[in-house]
Design a protein around this motif. Structure first.
Motif, short mmCIF file in Angstrom:
data_model
loop_
_atom_site.label_atom_id
_atom_site.label_comp_id
_atom_site.label_asym_id
_atom_site.label_seq_id
_atom_site.Cartn_x
_atom_site.Cartn_y
_atom_site.Cartn_z
N VAL A 89 0.86 -1.18 0.00
CA VAL A 89 0.00 0.00 0.00
C VAL A 89 0.90 1.23 0.00
CG1 VAL A 89 -2.04 -1.03 1.09
CG2 VAL A 89 -0.23 -0.08 2.52
N VAL A 90 0.40 2.28 -0.61
CA VAL A 90 1.09 3.57 -0.63
C VAL A 90 0.82 4.25 0.70
CG1 VAL A 90 1.21 5.82 -1.78
CG2 VAL A 90 0.81 3.74 -3.13
N ARG A 91 1.85 4.86 1.29
CA ARG A 91 1.66 5.59 2.55
C ARG A 91 2.24 7.00 2.48
NH1 ARG A 91 -2.20 3.25 3.12
NH2 ARG A 91 -2.67 1.65 4.66
N GLY A 92 2.38 7.53 1.28
CA GLY A 92 2.79 8.92 1.11
C GLY A 92 4.23 9.16 1.51
N TYR A 93 4.43 10.20 2.27
CA TYR A 93 5.78 10.57 2.72
C TYR A 93 5.92 10.34 4.21
CZ TYR A 93 6.35 12.71 -1.83
OH TYR A 93 6.47 12.91 -3.18
N THR A 94 7.16 10.20 4.65
CA THR A 94 7.42 9.92 6.07
C THR A 94 7.08 11.08 6.99
OG1 THR A 94 9.76 10.53 5.87
CG2 THR A 94 9.19 8.19 5.54
N THR A 95 6.69 12.21 6.42
CA THR A 95 6.18 13.31 7.26
C THR A 95 4.80 12.95 7.82
OG1 THR A 95 5.33 14.34 5.26
CG2 THR A 95 7.46 15.14 6.10
N LEU A 96 4.24 11.85 7.32
CA LEU A 96 2.94 11.35 7.78
C LEU A 96 3.14 10.00 8.45
CD1 LEU A 96 0.93 12.00 4.48
CD2 LEU A 96 1.03 13.49 6.50
N THR A 117 11.38 12.92 7.69
CA THR A 117 11.88 14.07 6.93
C THR A 117 11.31 14.17 5.52
OG1 THR A 117 13.80 12.84 6.15
CG2 THR A 117 14.04 14.10 8.21
N GLY A 118 10.45 13.24 5.13
CA GLY A 118 9.79 13.37 3.83
C GLY A 118 10.20 12.37 2.78
N ALA A 119 10.73 11.22 3.17
CA ALA A 119 11.04 10.17 2.20
C ALA A 119 9.73 9.47 1.80
CB ALA A 119 11.99 9.15 2.82
N LEU A 120 9.67 8.98 0.58
CA LEU A 120 8.51 8.19 0.16
C LEU A 120 8.44 6.92 1.00
CD1 LEU A 120 8.82 8.59 -3.68
CD2 LEU A 120 6.87 9.31 -2.28
#
Length: 149
Positions: A89-96, A117-120
């Motif tokens: 499943v896609v989970r966006g960026y690590t900021t989430l 920090t915003g990694a995929l």
């Protein structure tokens, strides 16, 4: 539209599959705490390039792991192949953390996962074949050429 709706959309899934195909399975990694070597894993994974040169504590911060995760070092695995559509499943960026927006002012979710920090980020939904690359010691920067087997 909420995060899960966006992450589960045809557009997000197709974009992930395209990105996986472009970068190849050799660039898809799973990082774990030190433990027995595994042949299959599930859970979150990302791209090797997101953590190149980073120490385990830096990787922990990039991926938004708990503060104690990777404190003793990290085990680095490569996905054995590109996941099929029904295996991740896609989970966006690590900021989430867990792919979900935190309430204003909150920096950790209930399980202690931090804003990264915003990694995929993506999550394997079932046990998935992996290849163990090696151990990354606490103060060692991640370099695929020098990781200890």
């Amino acid at each position: 539209m909420d995060e899960r709706t966006i992450q589960g959309s045809r557009i997000a899934i197709d974009a992930a599959l395209k990105r996986f195909a472009e970068w190849g399975a050799k660039n898809l990694i799973k990082v774990t705490n030190i433990g027995p070597v595994q042949e299959e894993l599930r859970g979150y994974f990302g791209f090797m390039q997101s953590v190149a040169g980073q120490t385990p504590s830096e990787i922990s911060r990039t991926f938004g792991l708990r503060e104690t995760d990777l404190a003793q070092g990290a085990m680095i695995y490569r996905l054995a192949r590109i996941p099929l559509e029904n295996e991740f499943v896609v989970r966006g960026y690590t900021t989430l953390p867990d792919g979900l927006r935190l309430p204003e002012g909150q920096i950790k979710d209930a399980a202690g996962y931090r804003v990264g920090t915003g990694a995929l980020q993506y999550a394997l939904t079932k046990p998935f074949p992996v290849t163990y690359l090696g151990l990354l010691r606490p103060h060692q920067g991640f370099d695929i050429r020098t990781i200890a087997p």
